[in-house]
Design an enzyme around this catalytic site. Structure first.
Site, mmCIF file in Angstrom:
data_model
loop_
_atom_site.group_PDB
_atom_site.id
_atom_site.type_symbol
_atom_site.label_atom_id
_atom_site.label_comp_id
_atom_site.label_asym_id
_atom_site.label_seq_id
_atom_site.Cartn_x
_atom_site.Cartn_y
_atom_site.Cartn_z
ATOM 1 N N CYS A 187 -0.436 -4.834 0.329
ATOM 2 C CA CYS A 187 -1.283 -4.438 -0.866
ATOM 3 C C CYS A 187 -0.683 -4.208 -1.951
ATOM 4 O O CYS A 187 0.694 -3.514 -1.974
ATOM 5 C CB CYS A 187 -1.928 -2.821 -0.505
ATOM 6 S SG CYS A 187 -3.606 -2.830 -0.594
ATOM 7 N N ASN A 222 3.739 0.264 -1.101
ATOM 8 C CA ASN A 222 4.534 -0.894 -0.949
ATOM 9 C C ASN A 222 5.298 -0.615 -1.992
ATOM 10 O O ASN A 222 4.970 -1.140 -3.108
ATOM 11 C CB ASN A 222 3.666 -1.976 -0.715
ATOM 12 C CG ASN A 222 3.024 -2.113 0.566
ATOM 13 O OD1 ASN A 222 3.633 -1.923 1.729
ATOM 14 N ND2 ASN A 222 1.723 -2.058 0.552
ATOM 15 N N CYS A 234 -2.962 -10.133 -14.248
ATOM 16 C CA CYS A 234 -3.825 -9.157 -14.387
ATOM 17 C C CYS A 234 -3.775 -8.569 -15.766
ATOM 18 O O CYS A 234 -2.616 -8.483 -16.314
ATOM 19 C CB CYS A 234 -3.675 -7.922 -13.552
ATOM 20 S SG CYS A 234 -5.061 -6.696 -13.399
ATOM 21 N N GLU A 285 -2.244 -15.975 -4.872
ATOM 22 C CA GLU A 285 -2.189 -15.618 -3.655
ATOM 23 C C GLU A 285 -3.221 -15.015 -2.934
ATOM 24 O O GLU A 285 -4.065 -14.535 -3.500
ATOM 25 C CB GLU A 285 -0.863 -14.566 -3.301
ATOM 26 C CG GLU A 285 0.347 -15.384 -3.718
ATOM 27 C CD GLU A 285 1.765 -14.407 -3.561
ATOM 28 O OE1 GLU A 285 2.916 -15.056 -3.724
ATOM 29 O OE2 GLU A 285 1.627 -13.528 -3.451
ATOM 30 N N CYS A 339 -1.390 -0.914 -14.188
ATOM 31 C CA CYS A 339 -0.930 -0.036 -13.038
ATOM 32 C C CYS A 339 0.360 -0.257 -12.910
ATOM 33 O O CYS A 339 0.920 -1.243 -12.617
ATOM 34 C CB CYS A 339 -1.891 -0.177 -12.044
ATOM 35 S SG CYS A 339 -3.669 -0.201 -12.086
ATOM 36 N N CYS A 363 1.807 -1.650 -9.382
ATOM 37 C CA CYS A 363 1.567 -2.658 -8.819
ATOM 38 C C CYS A 363 2.198 -4.035 -9.573
ATOM 39 O O CYS A 363 2.582 -4.188 -10.522
ATOM 40 C CB CYS A 363 -0.135 -2.900 -9.399
ATOM 41 S SG CYS A 363 -0.693 -4.641 -8.884
ATOM 42 N N HIS A 415 -6.493 6.965 -7.057
ATOM 43 C CA HIS A 415 -5.175 7.337 -6.850
ATOM 44 C C HIS A 415 -4.841 8.757 -7.453
ATOM 45 O O HIS A 415 -3.796 9.247 -7.316
ATOM 46 C CB HIS A 415 -4.129 6.434 -7.633
ATOM 47 C CG HIS A 415 -4.290 5.119 -6.825
ATOM 48 N ND1 HIS A 415 -4.080 4.820 -5.541
ATOM 49 C CD2 HIS A 415 -4.396 3.492 -7.377
ATOM 50 C CE1 HIS A 415 -4.062 3.492 -5.400
ATOM 51 N NE2 HIS A 415 -4.466 3.221 -6.134
ATOM 52 N N CYS A 427 -8.114 -11.408 1.968
ATOM 53 C CA CYS A 427 -7.945 -10.762 0.865
ATOM 54 C C CYS A 427 -7.756 -11.699 -0.129
ATOM 55 O O CYS A 427 -6.596 -12.334 -0.360
ATOM 56 C CB CYS A 427 -6.582 -9.835 1.014
ATOM 57 S SG CYS A 427 -6.296 -8.926 -0.563
HETATM 58 N N1 SAH Z 1 -7.676 -4.850 -9.330
HETATM 59 C C1 SAH Z 1 -8.234 -4.246 -8.184
HETATM 60 C C2 SAH Z 1 -8.035 -4.913 -7.121
HETATM 61 C C3 SAH Z 1 -6.507 -5.466 -6.912
HETATM 62 S S1 SAH Z 1 -5.642 -4.088 -6.286
HETATM 63 C C4 SAH Z 1 -8.105 -2.818 -7.912
HETATM 64 O O1 SAH Z 1 -7.357 -2.197 -8.626
HETATM 65 O O2 SAH Z 1 -8.782 -2.260 -7.090
HETATM 66 C C5 SAH Z 1 -5.942 -3.896 -4.401
HETATM 67 C C6 SAH Z 1 -5.468 -2.247 -4.281
HETATM 68 O O3 SAH Z 1 -3.904 -2.367 -4.031
HETATM 69 C C7 SAH Z 1 -5.909 -1.115 -5.263
HETATM 70 O O4 SAH Z 1 -6.289 -0.125 -4.420
HETATM 71 C C8 SAH Z 1 -4.387 -0.993 -5.942
HETATM 72 O O5 SAH Z 1 -4.234 0.418 -6.255
HETATM 73 C C9 SAH Z 1 -3.595 -1.193 -4.723
HETATM 74 N N2 SAH Z 1 -2.154 -1.326 -5.116
HETATM 75 C C10 SAH Z 1 -1.584 -1.898 -6.119
HETATM 76 N N3 SAH Z 1 -0.201 -1.839 -5.939
HETATM 77 C C11 SAH Z 1 0.003 -1.157 -4.845
HETATM 78 C C12 SAH Z 1 1.243 -0.881 -3.972
HETATM 79 N N4 SAH Z 1 2.514 -1.257 -4.675
HETATM 80 N N5 SAH Z 1 1.274 -0.160 -3.059
HETATM 81 C C13 SAH Z 1 0.195 -0.141 -2.413
HETATM 82 N N6 SAH Z 1 -1.103 -0.327 -2.822
HETATM 83 C C14 SAH Z 1 -0.988 -0.778 -4.057
#
Ligand code: SAH
Length: 346
Positions: free
Chosen positions: A339, A296, A114, A94, A118, A121, A222, A107
């Site tokens: 995000c 989110n 991945c 996406e 995390c 995510c 974080h 974006c």
């Molecule tokens: N892997 C890379 C890029 C993809 S994630 C990274 O970790 O930076 C892009 C951003 O979204 C990152 O800052 C991640 O921590 C954040 N993110 C992931 N899940 C999220 C969620 N549920 N709510 C808000 N931000 C989130």
């Protein structure tokens, strides 16, 4: 039996020039075709009108032009557009167009799924299927540039690698894609308008510094406390904050480029004064700024956005310590384009 056709967009311009020479043609023919493939995003050899029919047939016999297909487009009521991008092997990633008054940001994804884990995510729940090729990253940008021109009457202005995947785990292809995006033979965008976001792979951050890249770096921090960061980003047990810090110091010394820390504040996880103080300390060793991003929800409540009071405490403490902080509202939530929500739901 016919041998398998090669992916022509895997060739560099030099290789394409050499190919034409080896076919008894002129090297500049390589430049012409290269321009069709990248600057003009041609999907077929047939449309390459300044190339002879004979040459086009020869190319057709030897190569394929892989390209993405924007399968599905959803528009949010805040203007955000989400693309489901079908790859040549039918996998889906996406990408998102995020408009503001003055900018359009793309974006983009760097991997299908991945390999990192995390806990907050959505993409982490899909296992990593494969890396995206440079052209597949480039094409997402081109598609969003076209949408920006069509719906907002202006070209794309910024790119963030914050879609699916960990860009530094697909470093070579991300770099090649950025080369094409910034090259006058591609989109000619300034690298200063591109941000690569990483969960923090120390070795690769150093490599980026050594390569003297000119795009910006964002790190998904974080938490600045190892125990807490490991509990929400388990790979932090291997890539610890001390290693991350050392890599970021190295990055700044080489590039003089300020680092952005992305940070979500969650209830009961990182919402105390001790957490903010650790962040302030972490921000001291290299010029940086903090983006507090809205959480989110991707599940039923294990992670919850911290209270406005906790957010206030972060903002006040950071500002008092001279650290630039912005609070980011989330965009495109109604279409799951926000995000960390990007995951193929099919
Ligand atoms: N892997 C890379 C890029 C993809 S994630 C990274 O970790 O930076 C892009 C951003 O979204 C990152 O800052 C991640 O921590 C954040 N993110 C992931 N899940 C999220 C969620 N549920 N709510 C808000 N931000 C989130």
């Amino acid at each position: 039996m016919q041998t398998k056709k090669k992916d022509i967009r895997a060739l560099t311009k030099e290789q394409l020039r050499d190919f034409f020479v080896s076919e008894g043609d002129q090297a500049f023919r390589g430049n012409q075709v290269y321009e069709w493939l990248w600057q003009k995003s041609a999907h077929s050899f047939e449309g390459m009108t300044n190339i002879s029919k004979e040459t086009r047939d020869m190319l057709e016999a030897n190569f394929v032009i892989n390209h993405i297909k924007v399968d599905q487009m959803q528009r949010s009521n805040d203007g955000t557009i989400k693309n489901a991008v079908r790859l040549h092997d039918d996998l889906i990633v996406e990408s998102v167009l995020i408009p503001t008054k003055t900018r359009t940001t793309a974006c983009v994804s760097s991997q299908v799924g991945c390999s990192l884990d995390c806990l907050f995510c959505a993409t982490a729940r899909l296992k990593r299927m494969r890396n995206l090729n440079p052209d597949e990253i480039y094409d997402q940008v081109v598609a969003i540039d076209n949408e920006s021109r069509l719906y907002f009457d202006r070209p794309l202005s910024n790119i963030v690698f914050m879609g699916m995947g960990e860009p530094l785990m697909n470093y070579n292809n991300v770099l090649k894609a950025i080369d094409k995006i910034t090259s006058p033979e591609g989109l000619g965008m300034s690298p200063k308008r591109i941000t690569v976001s990483t969960s923090g792979v120390p070795k690769m951050i150093k490599k980026m510094a050594d390569d003297e890249v000119r795009f910006k770096l964002a790190v998904s921090l974080h938490s600045a406390i190892d125990e807490i960061r490991t509990s929400i980003m388990p790979f932090n047990a291997t890539f610890t904050l001390a290693d991350l810090r050392e890599a970021l110091e190295y990055w700044y010394a080489k590039t003089q480029s300020r680092i952005t820390y992305e940070y979500v504040v969650w209830q009961g996880i990182n919402d105390t004064q001790t957490d903010v103080d650790a962040l302030v300390e972490f921000c001291r060793f290299a010029p940086s700024k903090v983006n507090l991003i809205e959480y989110n929800p991707i599940d039923d409540g294990e992670f919850r956005q911290a209270s406005p009071k906790a957010l206030d405490m972060y903002v006040t403490t950071l500002e008092r310590n001279g650290i630039i902080v912005t609070v980011r509202r989330s965009r495109g939530k109604d279409i799951d384009a926000a995000c960390g929500q990007l995951a193929n739901k099919k």
